[in-house]
Structure formats: structure tokens, C-alpha cells
Design an enzyme around this catalytic site. Structure first.
Site, mmCIF file in Angstrom:
data_model
loop_
_atom_site.group_PDB
_atom_site.id
_atom_site.type_symbol
_atom_site.label_atom_id
_atom_site.label_comp_id
_atom_site.label_asym_id
_atom_site.label_seq_id
_atom_site.Cartn_x
_atom_site.Cartn_y
_atom_site.Cartn_z
ATOM 1 C CG ASN A 120 7.260 -6.903 -2.250
ATOM 2 O OD1 ASN A 120 6.510 -6.019 -2.694
ATOM 3 N ND2 ASN A 120 6.794 -7.999 -1.655
ATOM 4 C CG HIS A 170 4.554 -9.313 2.716
ATOM 5 N ND1 HIS A 170 3.702 -9.759 1.722
ATOM 6 C CD2 HIS A 170 4.270 -10.028 3.832
ATOM 7 C CE1 HIS A 170 2.938 -10.720 2.232
ATOM 8 N NE2 HIS A 170 3.251 -10.896 3.502
ATOM 9 C CB SER A 221 8.901 -7.291 6.104
ATOM 10 O OG SER A 221 8.390 -7.874 7.290
ATOM 11 C CG ASP A 254 5.921 -12.414 0.200
ATOM 12 O OD1 ASP A 254 6.266 -11.511 -0.574
ATOM 13 O OD2 ASP A 254 4.735 -12.735 0.368
HETATM 14 C C1 GAR Z 1 0.294 -2.609 0.703
HETATM 15 O O1 GAR Z 1 -0.267 -2.869 1.957
HETATM 16 C C2 GAR Z 1 1.420 -3.562 0.431
HETATM 17 O O2 GAR Z 1 2.169 -3.907 1.571
HETATM 18 C C3 GAR Z 1 0.674 -4.762 -0.062
HETATM 19 O O3 GAR Z 1 -0.322 -4.218 -0.887
HETATM 20 C C4 GAR Z 1 -0.689 -2.930 -0.405
HETATM 21 C C5 GAR Z 1 -0.577 -1.961 -1.568
HETATM 22 O O4 GAR Z 1 -1.078 -0.713 -1.220
HETATM 23 N N1 GAR Z 1 1.546 -5.639 -0.772
HETATM 24 C C6 GAR Z 1 1.467 -6.976 -0.719
HETATM 25 O O5 GAR Z 1 0.606 -7.558 -0.112
HETATM 26 C C7 GAR Z 1 2.528 -7.700 -1.516
HETATM 27 N N2 GAR Z 1 2.448 -9.101 -1.302
HETATM 28 P P1 GAR Z 1 -0.668 0.581 -2.045
HETATM 29 O O6 GAR Z 1 -0.976 0.285 -3.517
HETATM 30 O O7 GAR Z 1 -1.534 1.675 -1.517
HETATM 31 O O8 GAR Z 1 0.788 0.823 -1.823
#
Ligand code: GAR
Length: 314
Positions: free
Chosen positions: A107, A109, A136, A145
Site C-alpha cells: 500500500n 500511504h 510510505s 498502516d
Molecule cells: C494517495 O495520496 C494515497 O497515498 C492515498 O490516497 C491518495 C490516492 O490518490 N491513500 C491513502 O490515504 C491510503 N490510506 P490516487 O487515487 O490519485 O492514487
């Protein structure tokens, strides 16, 4: 590289910009993964349209369905996925699903874990007055996480940053981080040096063992030089075989034939070595169960150890 690329499935819930970064990085000749499926819990997620336009197979599953997790598991298996990358996948994965894919889900994060797990990360960073944040990539385990961190990138917090502005800059860093870290992680599963180190650590943990070579291949020996025997050999695509396999001694040709017939993805009949009683166990897949490999080493060690060694070992 092309034939032994790891088959990657990507799960998204929204726009899928990290997914896009993973797709475009996969165009590099030396990328160790190949995207074989993009799916998620939102059938209308914008990222799915992009993946489709880029020619990657898409499955539009609905996270509200009672059978969602089973459908997802089936879709991943049908696609032959070796590994799963979560890219903005906003569902907590149930434990029984995780158990089926243990060690094979990563994942991304948007924080420097272990700080700021869960949601509301950028607000929390600003409220704390941090001057540095980041992103990360980590393995997914039942605790949110909290799995092993595979890589991180730092991003400076600027005076006057809002959560949105910070999120935008962290996202740029995420796009650099995810393909790089995932590639390094997946490449090691087919890296003979990494695999040899995994086997060596387990083989040499057994009593009275030493490292040798067998026709140039790394091998492990039990007992004194004169009375001992080789009990394990690492076959790195020897004799034109596709697999990197650990050769061990089992109960004999019948057991070997049976294992190869029932678990052809895991066991193989090693060219040249099979008539001497060796069986091949593949050790170049992300799902390699190293405890299982250790069991085979122990078993082979028992079959090969001189009587005096067995007696001393109890
Ligand atoms: C990203 O910033 C990712 O790190 C976060 O959601 C966004 C997705 O953007 N993920 C989390 O917060 C997971 N807990 P994207 O759909 O444009 O990749």
C-alpha cells in the site's frame, strides 16, 4: 525479463494517479512487474477508465455487494496476479482475505509512517507544526498502516501550506516512490543472490552444515567432509529450466511425481538431478513460503545426515 515479470494487480477507489504512475513505469524494459488487472470497490472510479484506455484489463466490482471480497479474490486469481498494489484503495481489508494474500499486498500511504496512520493525515501534519512530511510504501497486515515499511520519501512542509497544497506535493513524491519501491521489492523475488541468502540462512541454521557448490550451483552439505552429503542445491535456471528452484531429497520418485502432478506451480522435476532422488521446489515467487522451504531443508537434512550427526542432533 519479459517472461518472468511478476503479474501485478492494482486496486483503486478513485482517480488512480498512483495507479497511472505504476502503469507508466511498467513500460520500462527492466521493470520487474507487468500490470495484469486494475480493479477496486467503486465501479465508476475515474482510474478504471484510464486503465481501460491504456489497454489494461479492468474489472468493475461493487464494494457494496455482499460477495465483494470473494469476487475480488476470484478476479485476482483469474488474472493470475502474483502481487497486489493498493493505490488509493479506501477499504479496510478483512483478515481472511489478507490471510489468502499474506505478504503479497503493498500500500502507499501519504505520511512518514509510523506517524499519522489512517485518514486526515495532512491536517494532522499541519496541526502538529511538522516541517517535514512524506509518503510510505508498506506491506499490508491486519493492523492498519502498520506492516513492514518498504520505502519512504520526504517532502518539506512550506509556510502557509493548506492540507490540499500539501497533499498535491506529497502526491508528486508518491508517484516517484511507488514504482521505484515496488520494483525493488518485486525484483528481489527473482534475484538469485537474494534467494541464495534466504536459503543459506535456513540451511546453515541446521546442525553440522556447511556451504558448498555442486557443478557450480550453491549447495549445502551436512556432516564431515568424508561421510557427509549434500542435502540442498539451488538450481538457478539450470539446464534451460525457467524456475529458480531448491533441490531437496524427499521420500523417493513416487512422492516427487505426486507433488509435481498436484502442485505444478510449486514443484518440478529437476533435469539431470531427478534420477538421483532430488525434487525441485520453486523459490522465485512472491508467495514463496519460507517456513515451508525451511521444513523441506530440515526434512532433506534428516534424509542425508550421517547417523552420528543425527544422534548428536537428537
Ligand atoms: C494517495 O495520496 C494515497 O497515498 C492515498 O490516497 C491518495 C490516492 O490518490 N491513500 C491513502 O490515504 C491510503 N490510506 P490516487 O487515487 O490519485 O492514487
Amino acid at each position: 525479463m519479459a517472461s518472468d515479470r511478476q503479474r501485478l494487480a492494482i486496486l483503486i477507489s478513485g482517480r488512480g494517479s498512483n495507479m497511472a504512475a505504476l502503469l507508466y513505469a511498467a513500460q520500462a524494459d527492466d521493470c520487474p512487474y507487468r500490470p495484469v488487472l486494475v480493479t477496486g470497490n467503486k465501479p465508476r472510479a475515474a482510474g478504471l477508465d484510464l486503465a481501460e484506455a491504456e489497454g489494461v484489463p479492468v474489472r468493475r466490482l461493487d464494494g457494496r455487494s455482499a460477495t465483494f471480497w470473494d469476487d475480488l479474490d476470484a478476479a485476482l486469481r483469474e488474472a493470475g496476479a502474483d502481487f497486489v498494489a493498493l493505490a488509493g484503495f479506501m477499504r479496510i481489508i478483512p483478515e481472511d482475505f489478507l490471510a489468502r494474500w499474506a505478504g503479497r499486498i503493498a500500500n502507499i500511504h501519504p505520511s512518514l509512517l509510523p506517524r499519522y496512520k489512517g485518514t486526515g493525515v495532512h491536517e494532522a501534519v499541519l496541526a502538529a507544526g511538522d516541517t517535514v512530511t512524506g509518503a510510505s510504501v508498506h506491506l499490508v497486515t491486519p493492523e492498519l498502516d502498520s506492516g513492514e515499511i518498504l520505502g519512504q520519501v520526504e517532502v518539506a512542509v512550506l509556510p502557509g501550506d493548506t492540507p490540499e497544497r500539501l497533499a498535491d506535493r506529497v502526491l508528486i513524491a508518491e508517484h516517484q516512490l511507488y514504482p521505484r519501491v515496488l520494483s525493488a521489492h518485486l525484483a528481489r523475488f527473482t534475484d538469485p543472490a537474494w534467494i541464495e541468502a534466504q536459503v543459506a540462512a535456513r540451511a546453515l541454521a541446521l546442525p553440522e552444515t556447511s556451504a558448498r557448490t555442486s557443478h557450480g550451483a550453491p549447495a549445502w552439505h551436512v556432516g564431515a567432509k568424508s561421510s557427509g552429503k549434500l542435502f540442498a542445491i539451488l538450481s538457478v535456471r539450470h539446464h534451460g529450466e525457467e524456475a529458480i528452484g531448491l533441490l531437496v531429497k524427499g521420500a523417493g520418485p513416487e512422492e516427487a511425481a505426486d507433488l509435481v502432478a498436484h502442485r505444478p506451480e510449486l514443484y518440478f522435476r529437476p533435469a539431470y538431478y531427478a534420477p538421483a532422488g532430488w525434487i525441485g521446489v520453486r523459490v522465485d515467487r512472491p508467495e514463496t513460503d519460507w517456513d515451508h522451504v525451511a521444513e523441506w531443508l530440515r526434512r532433506s537434512w534428516r534424509a542425508c545426515a550421517p547417523a552420528a550427526t543425527l544422534k548428536r542432533a537428537g
